[in-house]
Design an enzyme around this catalytic site. Structure first.
Site, PDB file in Angstrom:
ATOM      1  CE1 TYR A  84      -4.046   1.835   0.475  1.00  0.00           C
ATOM      2  CE2 TYR A  84      -3.151   2.654   2.526  1.00  0.00           C
ATOM      3  CZ  TYR A  84      -4.110   2.696   1.545  1.00  0.00           C
ATOM      4  OH  TYR A  84      -5.137   3.602   1.633  1.00  0.00           O
ATOM      5  CE  LYS A 133      -6.679   3.267  -1.589  1.00  0.00           C
ATOM      6  NZ  LYS A 133      -6.859   4.151  -0.444  1.00  0.00           N
ATOM      7  CG  ASP A 178     -10.901   5.176  -0.275  1.00  0.00           C
ATOM      8  OD1 ASP A 178     -11.325   5.287   0.885  1.00  0.00           O
ATOM      9  OD2 ASP A 178      -9.717   4.912  -0.558  1.00  0.00           O
ATOM     10  CG  ASN A 213      -0.997   9.270   0.926  1.00  0.00           C
ATOM     11  OD1 ASN A 213      -0.332   9.335   1.939  1.00  0.00           O
ATOM     12  ND2 ASN A 213      -2.293   9.032   0.923  1.00  0.00           N
TER      13      ASN A 213
HETATM   14  N1  LIG Z   1      -4.439  10.513   3.638  1.00  0.00           N
HETATM   15  C1  LIG Z   1      -5.426  10.067   2.932  1.00  0.00           C
HETATM   16  O1  LIG Z   1      -6.169   9.180   3.353  1.00  0.00           O
HETATM   17  C2  LIG Z   1      -5.687  10.648   1.578  1.00  0.00           C
HETATM   18  C3  LIG Z   1      -6.911  10.386   0.957  1.00  0.00           C
HETATM   19  C4  LIG Z   1      -7.177  10.929  -0.293  1.00  0.00           C
HETATM   20  C5  LIG Z   1      -6.217  11.706  -0.924  1.00  0.00           C
HETATM   21  N2  LIG Z   1      -5.026  11.911  -0.301  1.00  0.00           N
HETATM   22  C6  LIG Z   1      -3.992  12.707  -0.947  1.00  0.00           C
HETATM   23  O2  LIG Z   1      -4.463  14.016  -1.137  1.00  0.00           O
HETATM   24  C7  LIG Z   1      -3.810  14.593  -2.248  1.00  0.00           C
HETATM   25  C8  LIG Z   1      -4.825  15.337  -3.085  1.00  0.00           C
HETATM   26  O3  LIG Z   1      -5.796  14.489  -3.607  1.00  0.00           O
HETATM   27  P1  LIG Z   1      -7.007  15.104  -4.471  1.00  0.00           P
HETATM   28  O4  LIG Z   1      -7.777  14.000  -5.049  1.00  0.00           O
HETATM   29  O5  LIG Z   1      -7.775  16.066  -3.654  1.00  0.00           O
HETATM   30  O6  LIG Z   1      -6.156  15.808  -5.609  1.00  0.00           O
HETATM   31  P2  LIG Z   1      -6.517  17.003  -6.566  1.00  0.00           P
HETATM   32  O7  LIG Z   1      -5.451  17.061  -7.571  1.00  0.00           O
HETATM   33  O8  LIG Z   1      -7.914  16.902  -7.000  1.00  0.00           O
HETATM   34  O9  LIG Z   1      -6.436  18.283  -5.627  1.00  0.00           O
HETATM   35  C9  LIG Z   1      -5.272  18.950  -5.259  1.00  0.00           C
HETATM   36  C10 LIG Z   1      -5.654  20.318  -4.739  1.00  0.00           C
HETATM   37  O10 LIG Z   1      -4.484  20.931  -4.210  1.00  0.00           O
HETATM   38  C11 LIG Z   1      -4.427  22.258  -4.697  1.00  0.00           C
HETATM   39  N3  LIG Z   1      -3.046  22.735  -4.717  1.00  0.00           N
HETATM   40  C12 LIG Z   1      -2.100  22.525  -5.649  1.00  0.00           C
HETATM   41  N4  LIG Z   1      -1.001  23.244  -5.360  1.00  0.00           N
HETATM   42  C13 LIG Z   1      -1.256  23.898  -4.220  1.00  0.00           C
HETATM   43  C14 LIG Z   1      -0.517  24.811  -3.425  1.00  0.00           C
HETATM   44  N5  LIG Z   1       0.711  25.155  -3.767  1.00  0.00           N
HETATM   45  N6  LIG Z   1      -1.096  25.300  -2.313  1.00  0.00           N
HETATM   46  C15 LIG Z   1      -2.343  24.932  -1.958  1.00  0.00           C
HETATM   47  N7  LIG Z   1      -3.094  24.092  -2.679  1.00  0.00           N
HETATM   48  C16 LIG Z   1      -2.550  23.569  -3.792  1.00  0.00           C
HETATM   49  C17 LIG Z   1      -5.051  22.203  -6.072  1.00  0.00           C
HETATM   50  O11 LIG Z   1      -5.469  23.501  -6.499  1.00  0.00           O
HETATM   51  C18 LIG Z   1      -6.213  21.267  -5.810  1.00  0.00           C
HETATM   52  O12 LIG Z   1      -7.292  21.991  -5.277  1.00  0.00           O
HETATM   53  C19 LIG Z   1      -3.074  13.458  -2.953  1.00  0.00           C
HETATM   54  O13 LIG Z   1      -1.708  13.531  -2.639  1.00  0.00           O
HETATM   55  C20 LIG Z   1      -3.637  12.213  -2.332  1.00  0.00           C
HETATM   56  O14 LIG Z   1      -2.698  11.185  -2.238  1.00  0.00           O
HETATM   57  C21 LIG Z   1      -4.750  11.412   0.928  1.00  0.00           C
HETATM   58  O1  LIG Z   2      -4.201   5.493  -1.188  1.00  0.00           O
HETATM   59  C1  LIG Z   2      -3.949   6.054  -0.129  1.00  0.00           C
HETATM   60  O2  LIG Z   2      -2.966   5.770   0.578  1.00  0.00           O
HETATM   61  C2  LIG Z   2      -4.864   7.126   0.403  1.00  0.00           C
HETATM   62  C3  LIG Z   2      -5.690   7.808  -0.609  1.00  0.00           C
HETATM   63  O3  LIG Z   2      -6.664   6.993  -1.165  1.00  0.00           O
HETATM   64  C4  LIG Z   2      -4.905   8.527  -1.654  1.00  0.00           C
HETATM   65  O4  LIG Z   2      -5.380   8.598  -2.778  1.00  0.00           O
HETATM   66  O5  LIG Z   2      -3.842   9.032  -1.331  1.00  0.00           O
HETATM   67 MG   LIG Z   3      -6.995   7.290  -3.151  1.00  0.00          MG
END
Ligand SMILES: NC(=O)c1ccc[n+]([C@@H]2O[C@H](COP(=O)([O-])OP(=O)(O)OC[C@H]3O[C@@H](n4cnc5c(N)ncnc54)[C@H](O)[C@@H]3O)[C@@H](O)[C@H]2O)c1
Ligand SMILES: O=C(O)C[C@H](O)C(=O)O
Ligand SMILES: [Mg+2]
Length: 626
Positions: free
Chosen positions: A146, A217, A311, A467
């Site tokens: 993962y 996943k 998710d 991530n």
């Molecule tokens: N920890 C978790 O469980 C978890 C879950 C889902 C997603 N994520 C992570 O979250 C991140 C984003 O996912 P997403 O689907 O929302 O992506 P996305 O690309 O849809 O969104 C990214 C957002 O960040 C903004 N952004 C880009 N540069 C920026 C900056 N310099 N300052 C502030 N904002 C900025 C963009 O404008 C956009 O709104 C990914 O890295 C993903 O791995 C983590």
């Molecule tokens: O995949 C993960 O580790 C969390 C989340 O779904 C992501 O997109 O970052």
């Molecule tokens: Mg994801």
């Protein structure tokens, strides 16, 4: 004499060997195939589908032509791009040579990928043993199967690809999906994780290589939720890619065209949904790592008709809420104080907006669940995206972000304006929580963290949730050393705890949706709920929040250890089942009808969930001719 008996022995060994070779039709063919000199005469096979792909004599992998794929029921079981033998060998050699190159240049993380390869080979050979290893060592190997390693795997999938796993539906399969879905050999599928590869973790568009995240996943679905591995299906929907590097790579395994968009795109996803639900009406489909543009639209399109959830939008929201409530408790305050928290969110994509919506609803509920409460809760959030602080002055704000655009007069009073940068926002707002879902590694710079020092909270919370590891907005070392020892820290990918050098440990929590999605899926399956309601998702989040004791949260431990993920998942699933019953959505599962389920006590629901979780044990096998 002894020489003679030796010859006899050698002769009978030869006879036995030949008998064995010729006793099986496939073996007969094999010999025939190698001894003939008559060019391309077809070889007759008595196998189809996965049996061919798993047979080293007949397998051609990605080199099966489209007509062969159709003849042999292989359509959908391989990545869409048909490769020549030369290309196959080139792809293999590039991967093989990479080892030499890494030894020379110093690889970024050779061991993680090597471990993934070893585990992957075990997965292909013996699923029972694979899951036994994974469950017993989940803390050590979750970061391999993962996040973060799965990100590296997706980036290198072209080279790592050996044996296909899961199904591929591509834009070229339009009109065929309803029949193709029958190429999957399992009669029953409980859980599908599907991606279109458009936003894999924070790594962007990885096209067909995104299949790795669906596989990762589902590994957690088996290990944490005890979903039977024979009933899971990873799916890649290949509608093209906008990643120029992949478009120009002759060895890329996916469709080499730009992504479909608009109605054409929706038509492909619609056809896929109809196909899988028509073959397996009770399946649950988890949407994973779709770019935000489609994540929300598809969720709205399907969530009232199909058993599905997203998710990144919904799982992440629940995990964040549980963590945010933990952070309030860690301040020695009651959870009911949550609506007073000032929260700065960096990132307004699928994940950021998912968290904002859920946090706003949770606050509103705590304030009496009225329209006024919902309206006023909005003022607790400041949202910063790539263009800075979002205010009502901004043109063309995404529909989903609009409710969180700050009123201009209000932010002007704070000394801020449209597009203010993150440092300015943190400096002026002095938030209790700084939460990153931006996919920008290091976004919480020294300046931003310095500004967090003036937070009005006794225990400022920093959630660097992007991530994989290199995309985290900051490291725990940075957070603890710059903002202070009192900080509550969580990251999306795992980091080690920090030795603060004075006998104290700065705890690093892993705030990842892995704590919820397995339980949401399992609870939905076992309740037989027709849809996945907001209430079921809320119940899952509350269950996770309540899992932590006062003592733990006070120490800054707001999420459980991944070692207990099976137990957490069981509790979360039970909470989801209970809510589905209360909302009258539960229709039962197998022999368990809805009425009987409805009579269960809390403990009985937990017991029911536990009993239905698959554990990896070898069954006794008996041969029977069909
Ligand atoms: N920890 C978790 O469980 C978890 C879950 C889902 C997603 N994520 C992570 O979250 C991140 C984003 O996912 P997403 O689907 O929302 O992506 P996305 O690309 O849809 O969104 C990214 C957002 O960040 C903004 N952004 C880009 N540069 C920026 C900056 N310099 N300052 C502030 N904002 C900025 C963009 O404008 C956009 O709104 C990914 O890295 C993903 O791995 C983590
Ligand atoms: O995949 C993960 O580790 C969390 C989340 O779904 C992501 O997109 O970052
Ligand atoms: Mg994801």
């Amino acid at each position: 004499m002894s020489n003679f008996s030796g010859q006899i022995r050698a002769f009978s060994t030869l006879i036995r060997h030949l008998r064995q070779r010729f006793s099986h039709p496939a073996r007969l063919l094999q010999v025939h195939c190698y001894t003939t000199t008559e060019g391309n005469r077809p070889t007759i096979v008595h196998k189809r589908s996965l049996d061919i792909l798993h047979d080293p004599w007949f397998n051609k992998g990605t080199a099966f032509s489209m007509t062969e794929r159709d003849r042999l029921d292989l359509r959908g079981l391989l990545p869409p791009n048909v490769m020549s033998t030369e290309q196959q060998i080139e792809r293999f050699m590039v991967d093989l040579k990479r080892l030499q190159q890494q030894a020379r240049d110093g690889p970024s993380d050779p061991y993680a990928l090597a471990k993934w390869r070893i585990l992957n080979r075990l997965h292909d050979r013996n699923e029972t043993m694979y899951y036994k290893v994974l469950i017993a060592n989940i803390k050590e190997y979750a970061p391999i199967v993962y996040t973060p390693t799965v990100g590296l795997v997706c980036q290198n999938y072209g080279g790592l690809f050996r044996r296909p796993r899961g199904m591929y539906f591509s834009a070229a399969d339009r009109g065929e999906m309803m029949s193709m879905v029958y190429n999957w050999p399992a009669e029953q599928v409980d859980m599908i994780v599907v991606t279109d590869g458009s936003r894999i973790l924070g790594l962007g568009d990885l096209g067909v290589q995104g299949i790795g995240i669906a596989i990762g996943k589902l590994d957690l679905y088996v290990a944490a939720a005890g979903i039977n591995p024979q009933r899971v299906l990873p799916v890649m929907i290949d509608v093209g890619t906008n990643n120029e590097k992949l478009l120009n790579d002759p060895l890329y395994l996916g469709l080499q065209q730009h992504r479909l968009d608009g109605d054409e795109y929706i038509a492909v996803i619609d056809e896929f949904m109809e196909a899988v639900f028509s073959r397996w009406p009770h399946v649950i489909v988890q949407f994973e790592d779709f770019q935000s543009k489609w994540a929300f639209k598809l969720l709205q399109r399907y969530r009232n008709t199909y058993r599905m959830f997203n998710d990144d939008v919904q799982g992440t929201a629940g995990v964040a809420i549980a963590g945010l409530l933990g952070a309030v408790r860690a301040q020695g305050r009651s959870m009911i104080d949550f609506p007073k928290q000032k929260i700065v969110v960096a990132g307004a994509g699928s994940a950021g907006i998912g968290v904002l919506n859920a946090a706003r609803k949770t606050m509103a509920r705590m304030l009496g669940d009225t329209e006024t409460a919902f309206d006023s809760a909005r003022s607790q959030f400041w949202v910063v995206d790539a263009k800075g602080l979002i205010t009502e002055e901004r043109q063309n704000t995404d529909l989903e972000a609009q409710p969180f655009a700050r009123k201009v007069r209000e932010v002007n009073r704070q000394g801020l304006g449209e597009g203010a940068n993150l440092v300015e926002v943190v400096r002026e707002v002095k938030p209790d929580v700084l939460l990153g879902l931006s996919a920008v590694g290091g976004l919480f710079s020294k300046e931003v963290l310095e500004a967090m020092k003036s937070s009005t909270s006794t225990r400022p919370a920093i959630f660097a949730m992007s991530n994989p590891t290199k995309n985290a907005e900051c490291t725990p070392e940075e957070a603890f050393s710059i903002v202070g020892e009192n900080v509550i820290f969580a990251s999306g990918s795992p980091f080690k705890d920090v030795d603060l050098g004075n006998g104290h440990i700065g705890h690093c929590n892993q705030g990842n949706n892995m704590y919820l999605f397995p339980g949401i899926g399992l609870g939905t399956l076992l309740s037989g709920s027709r849809i996945i309601s907001d209430g079921m998702l809320q119940a899952a989040a509350e269950c996770l929040a309540a899992y932590m004791t006062e003592e733990e949260v006070f120490k800054g431990v707001i999420y459980p250890s991944i070692s207990s993920i099976r137990d957490i998942t069981k509790e979360v699933a039970a909470a989801v089942v209970k809510e589905a019953i209360e909302e009258d959505l539960a229709e039962g599962y197998r022999d368990m009808d809805a009425r009987e389920l409805g009579r269960f006590s809390q403990d009985e629901i937990v017991e029911y969930v536990e009993k239905n979780m698959w554990t990896p044990e070898y069954p006794t096998l008996v041969y029977k001719d069909h």
